[in-house]
Design a protein around this motif. Structure first.
Motif, mmCIF file in Angstrom:
data_model
loop_
_atom_site.group_PDB
_atom_site.id
_atom_site.type_symbol
_atom_site.label_atom_id
_atom_site.label_comp_id
_atom_site.label_asym_id
_atom_site.label_seq_id
_atom_site.Cartn_x
_atom_site.Cartn_y
_atom_site.Cartn_z
ATOM 1 N N ARG A 136 0.933 -1.265 -0.095
ATOM 2 C CA ARG A 136 0.020 -0.084 -0.109
ATOM 3 C C ARG A 136 0.664 1.245 0.095
ATOM 4 O O ARG A 136 0.536 2.211 -0.622
ATOM 5 N N ARG A 140 0.884 4.008 -3.069
ATOM 6 C CA ARG A 140 0.496 5.385 -2.406
ATOM 7 C C ARG A 140 1.454 6.514 -3.009
ATOM 8 O O ARG A 140 1.252 7.719 -3.158
ATOM 9 N N SER A 156 -7.449 6.615 -2.224
ATOM 10 C CA SER A 156 -7.179 5.964 -0.619
ATOM 11 C C SER A 156 -8.399 4.973 -0.348
ATOM 12 O O SER A 156 -8.185 3.871 0.255
ATOM 13 N N ASP A 160 -8.006 1.004 -0.264
ATOM 14 C CA ASP A 160 -8.143 0.133 1.028
ATOM 15 C C ASP A 160 -9.374 -0.913 0.877
ATOM 16 O O ASP A 160 -9.163 -2.082 1.470
#
Length: 454
Positions: A136, A140, A156, A160
């Motif tokens: 992640r 990101r 985001s 997730d």
């Protein structure tokens, strides 16, 4: 450094446990059990669970309580498409705007991920949670220089939910995935966006194919519907007092009755909306998750501010998401979809005719008809996740139109007519071009009104 509140701590912990699979899909979330596990009060937990329901991670059953959102193949595929859409656009922008500092962050994030992937490939899965965390972080960081906070927030949220599926299904593809990450790193350092987009598609597509092939996810069942609606859709009967207050307060923010930057004092709101302090706190936390309210820790809440930068970010994000939804809807739409578009367009032209006469008393009806028309255009896209994301973006954009009292007259009417013709003729490129002119024309008109800070 400001100390984390009990609500923020509970929200962060429960959210992490849902995404990490420690709270399993469809499991009941009993407040008495959660109270002991997370050392939080019942009122704080209710606030937290409503906030998570706004993100699609929790399902609220009104008076019957809460449960962790289900997982299905259908939703995973929808989230994968959305992830590629948002991440692909953000990658291109990040490669264009990223500087040497950004490159250093990308290299550092890759180093941690690559170290963990080497360990995973030896068969040691004891640190799989760290592997997904670094995965992640790497993705990101790649998009972190895109320059749009609204885009990063949307990405985001989708990432997730997508990653929860990877963890629940225990997805690790080994060497192929590690090699794809390596190519993404090289593409970032070389600013080769086209190569990055190609490998990103392969990366996500292979993950979905692998998951479907091993049969870890059930077919369609009840899927949690995020608390994301529109100001124009709040007239329906609410299932609880909290739902009713949420709808009214949210609509009052969107329509400008609660102005940007206003302090939201619980004592005043309690009298205004005739409800309890506990309900108000639940509602304000839900609106915080949606971006309409800012929580200031112990200092309370305020209506989110507006700015020229933010409206431009929202227009760009709406163009990206609505453009995709239009394309899919034009491809899948049938005669029933056409009838919905025809009906919505008829109502919109009637409202626009009243607006052109200078009748500002119909402003809310006009904006409701405008929403219904755009909603009808994308209603055949086949993805609830895409529709929910579009609704959330649309409402933030709509708030600016109410604040600026922005009606562009015959120009907007002509653009709506062009969109209608494109829908009837399945002209995707024409619709995208018209939508671009429609949104950016609205932005410039709203800014020219002078009621939005530069």
């Amino acid at each position: 450094m400001q100390q984390e509140t009990a609500g923020e701590s509970a929200y962060r912990s429960i959210r992490s446990d849902i995404i990490g699979g420690r709270l399993t899909p469809c499991s009941r979330l009993r407040l008495d059990t959660l109270k002991e596990r997370y050392s939080a009060s019942v009122s704080t937990l209710r606030e937290t669970l409503y906030r998570l329901s706004a993100e699609g991670l929790v399902y609220s059953e009104g008076q019957r309580g809460f449960e962790v959102a289900a997982v299905t193949q259908e939703e995973f595929i929808q989230l994968a498409v959305l992830r590629e859409l948002l991440e692909g656009y953000a990658l291109r922008e990040s490669f264009r705007k990223g500087d040497l500092e950004w490159e250093g962050l990308v290299v550092g994030a890759y180093h941690k991920l690559e170290s963990m992937e080497r360990l995973m490939m030896t068969g040691d899965t004891r640190r799989s949670a760290e592997w997904k965390y670094y995965d992640r972080e790497f993705h990101r960081t790649l998009v972190s220089a895109c320059g749009s906070q609204e885009l990063l927030n949307a990405y985001s949220m989708i990432f997730d939910r997508y990653q929860r599926y990877q963890i629940v299904a225990v997805i690790f593809r080994g060497k192929p995935a590690a090699q794809e990450h390596r190519v993404l790193l090289e593409s970032a350092l070389q600013r080769d966006a086209e190569r990055a987009l190609t490998v990103l598609h392969e990366h996500i597509d292979a993950c979905v194919a692998h998951t479907v092939s091993i049969g870890q996810l059930p077919m369609a069942k009840r899927v949690a519907t995020p608390y994301i609606g529109t100001a124009s859709s709040q007239a329906s009967a609410a299932s609880s007092v909290g739902e009713t207050v949420w709808g009214k307060l949210r609509a009052d923010i969107i329509t400008g009755k609660l102005a940007p930057g206003n302090k939201l004092k619980i004592s005043s709101l309690r009298d205004l909306y005739q409800t309890s302090v506990a309900t108000l706190r639940e509602v304000l936390n839900r609106l915080t998750s949606e971006g309409f309210v800012i929580a200031e820790g112990q200092r309370g809440f305020e209506v989110a501010p507006v700015s020229a930068i933010n409206i431009r970010e929202l227009a760009e994000l709406r163009l990206l998401v609505e453009g995709k939804a239009l394309e899919d809807s034009f491809g899948l739409g049938d005669v029933d979809w056409e009838a919905r578009v025809v009906a919505a367009y008829h109502k919109l032209t009637s409202a626009e005719a009243d607006m052109e006469k200078g009748n500002n008393q119909v402003t809310e009806r006009w904006k409701q008809c405008d929403w219904q028309f755009h909603q009808a255009l994308i209603s055949a896209c086949g993805s609830q996740s895409l529709m929910h994301l579009h609704n959330a973006i649309f409402d933030k954009y709509l708030r600016y139109q109410f604040i600026a009292l922005s009606y562009r007259g015959p120009i907007a009417g002509d653009e709506h007519h062009e969109l209608f013709d494109c829908a009837m003729n399945r002209d995707v490129q024409g619709a995208r071009k018209t939508l671009h002119e429609h949104l950016w024309g609205g932005v410039e008109h709203a800014l020219a009104a002078g009621s939005i800070p530069g």
